[in-house]
Design a protein around this motif. Sequence first.
Motif, mmCIF file in Angstrom:
data_model
loop_
_atom_site.group_PDB
_atom_site.id
_atom_site.type_symbol
_atom_site.label_atom_id
_atom_site.label_comp_id
_atom_site.label_asym_id
_atom_site.label_seq_id
_atom_site.Cartn_x
_atom_site.Cartn_y
_atom_site.Cartn_z
ATOM 1 N N GLU A 49 0.806 -1.177 0.053
ATOM 2 C CA GLU A 49 0.031 -0.087 -0.070
ATOM 3 C C GLU A 49 0.923 1.134 -0.039
ATOM 4 O O GLU A 49 1.791 1.324 0.914
ATOM 5 C CB GLU A 49 -0.771 0.277 1.231
ATOM 6 C CG GLU A 49 -1.820 1.090 1.408
ATOM 7 C CD GLU A 49 -2.664 1.192 2.475
ATOM 8 O OE1 GLU A 49 -2.686 2.375 3.213
ATOM 9 O OE2 GLU A 49 -3.222 0.040 2.838
ATOM 10 N N LEU A 50 0.728 1.957 -0.967
ATOM 11 C CA LEU A 50 1.800 3.332 -1.194
ATOM 12 C C LEU A 50 0.511 4.487 -0.733
ATOM 13 O O LEU A 50 -0.322 4.315 -1.199
ATOM 14 C CB LEU A 50 2.109 3.368 -2.518
ATOM 15 C CG LEU A 50 3.030 2.432 -3.326
ATOM 16 C CD1 LEU A 50 2.930 2.453 -4.765
ATOM 17 C CD2 LEU A 50 4.237 2.383 -2.705
ATOM 18 N N SER A 51 0.916 5.312 0.126
ATOM 19 C CA SER A 51 0.142 6.447 0.396
ATOM 20 C C SER A 51 1.117 7.699 0.426
ATOM 21 O O SER A 51 2.184 7.803 0.726
ATOM 22 C CB SER A 51 -0.267 6.132 1.765
ATOM 23 O OG SER A 51 0.288 6.758 2.840
ATOM 24 N N ALA A 52 0.345 8.802 0.211
ATOM 25 C CA ALA A 52 0.980 10.281 0.148
ATOM 26 C C ALA A 52 0.092 11.228 0.446
ATOM 27 O O ALA A 52 -0.939 11.173 0.258
ATOM 28 C CB ALA A 52 1.853 10.245 -1.124
ATOM 29 N N LEU A 53 0.682 12.245 0.711
ATOM 30 C CA LEU A 53 -0.148 13.575 0.889
ATOM 31 C C LEU A 53 0.517 14.654 0.003
ATOM 32 O O LEU A 53 1.620 14.930 -0.256
ATOM 33 C CB LEU A 53 0.047 14.051 2.472
ATOM 34 C CG LEU A 53 -0.702 13.293 3.502
ATOM 35 C CD1 LEU A 53 -0.277 14.025 4.968
ATOM 36 C CD2 LEU A 53 -1.833 13.249 3.482
ATOM 37 N N GLY A 54 -0.429 15.362 -0.518
ATOM 38 C CA GLY A 54 -0.159 16.514 -1.129
ATOM 39 C C GLY A 54 0.953 16.699 -2.274
ATOM 40 O O GLY A 54 0.597 15.857 -3.259
ATOM 41 N N MET A 55 1.772 17.156 -2.419
ATOM 42 C CA MET A 55 2.810 17.212 -3.396
ATOM 43 C C MET A 55 3.360 15.922 -3.816
ATOM 44 O O MET A 55 4.084 15.647 -4.850
ATOM 45 C CB MET A 55 4.010 18.251 -3.153
ATOM 46 C CG MET A 55 3.275 19.573 -3.115
ATOM 47 S SD MET A 55 2.379 20.250 -4.553
ATOM 48 C CE MET A 55 3.735 20.465 -5.858
ATOM 49 N N LYS A 96 -5.331 18.707 3.240
ATOM 50 C CA LYS A 96 -4.579 18.190 2.014
ATOM 51 C C LYS A 96 -4.999 17.008 1.498
ATOM 52 O O LYS A 96 -5.705 16.216 2.116
ATOM 53 C CB LYS A 96 -3.351 17.591 2.908
ATOM 54 C CG LYS A 96 -2.323 18.945 3.564
ATOM 55 C CD LYS A 96 -1.190 18.726 2.816
ATOM 56 C CE LYS A 96 0.075 19.839 3.472
ATOM 57 N NZ LYS A 96 1.086 20.237 2.778
ATOM 58 N N ALA A 97 -4.752 16.879 0.185
ATOM 59 C CA ALA A 97 -5.145 15.708 -0.602
ATOM 60 C C ALA A 97 -4.096 14.662 -0.087
ATOM 61 O O ALA A 97 -3.325 14.715 0.161
ATOM 62 C CB ALA A 97 -4.828 16.141 -2.130
ATOM 63 N N LYS A 98 -4.996 13.245 -0.126
ATOM 64 C CA LYS A 98 -4.333 12.158 0.291
ATOM 65 C C LYS A 98 -4.590 11.033 -0.794
ATOM 66 O O LYS A 98 -5.724 11.065 -1.226
ATOM 67 C CB LYS A 98 -4.678 11.669 1.726
ATOM 68 C CG LYS A 98 -4.221 10.174 1.930
ATOM 69 C CD LYS A 98 -4.486 9.969 3.406
ATOM 70 C CE LYS A 98 -3.925 8.768 3.937
ATOM 71 N NZ LYS A 98 -4.289 8.397 5.160
ATOM 72 N N ILE A 99 -3.696 10.111 -0.942
ATOM 73 C CA ILE A 99 -3.921 9.066 -2.132
ATOM 74 C C ILE A 99 -3.617 8.028 -1.321
ATOM 75 O O ILE A 99 -2.409 7.759 -0.752
ATOM 76 C CB ILE A 99 -3.308 9.405 -3.297
ATOM 77 C CG1 ILE A 99 -3.960 8.231 -4.470
ATOM 78 C CG2 ILE A 99 -1.740 9.421 -3.395
ATOM 79 C CD1 ILE A 99 -3.658 8.609 -5.914
ATOM 80 N N GLU A 100 -3.960 6.712 -1.649
ATOM 81 C CA GLU A 100 -3.617 5.367 -1.052
ATOM 82 C C GLU A 100 -3.712 4.679 -2.441
ATOM 83 O O GLU A 100 -4.785 4.430 -2.916
ATOM 84 C CB GLU A 100 -4.387 4.896 -0.093
ATOM 85 C CG GLU A 100 -4.112 5.659 1.436
ATOM 86 C CD GLU A 100 -5.013 5.288 2.571
ATOM 87 O OE1 GLU A 100 -4.971 3.898 2.563
ATOM 88 O OE2 GLU A 100 -5.506 6.176 3.131
ATOM 89 N N ILE A 101 -2.796 4.011 -2.625
ATOM 90 C CA ILE A 101 -2.982 2.972 -3.905
ATOM 91 C C ILE A 101 -2.377 1.339 -3.356
ATOM 92 O O ILE A 101 -1.324 1.581 -2.656
ATOM 93 C CB ILE A 101 -1.884 3.319 -4.890
ATOM 94 C CG1 ILE A 101 -2.420 4.674 -5.445
ATOM 95 C CG2 ILE A 101 -1.939 2.265 -6.195
ATOM 96 C CD1 ILE A 101 -1.367 5.232 -6.522
#
Length: 135
Positions: A49-55, A96-101
């Motif tokens: 699971e890859l996750s990140a915020l913002g940029m 803040k935008a967040k994504i989880e792949i």
Amino acid sequence: MTTIAAPVTATPANDSHKKNRIQVSNTKKPLFFYVNLAKRYIQQHNEVELSALGMAIATVVTIAEILKNNGLATEKKVLTSTVGMKDENKGRLVQKAKIEIVLGKSEKFDNLMSPTSAVATAAAESEAATTDDKK
């Protein structure tokens, strides 16, 4: 529509002990550090699971695409959301935008990752070329 703002440090109990999660930053480590780490996690846990915020979202998407295009992973799930965080300078709440792949192990993963199969394939190809030259 109401949104619930939660600080990033307060993660649900089931998320905090995930051994196959990588939280990506686009300032701390180079891109291929995360690509290689994701490969290792897929090898150990059959998914990552890859996750990140913002940029850093663009970095996570790039990592996922590299793994998919090389035939190492398949896309299982993509989640996007916003999280509320305190702005360090102004002390106010910022969204803040967040994504989880979530990526799973592809069927070809073990063949592609095995060093012996790559060496054996190269040896077989060179032997076949040598045999063809002698004919």
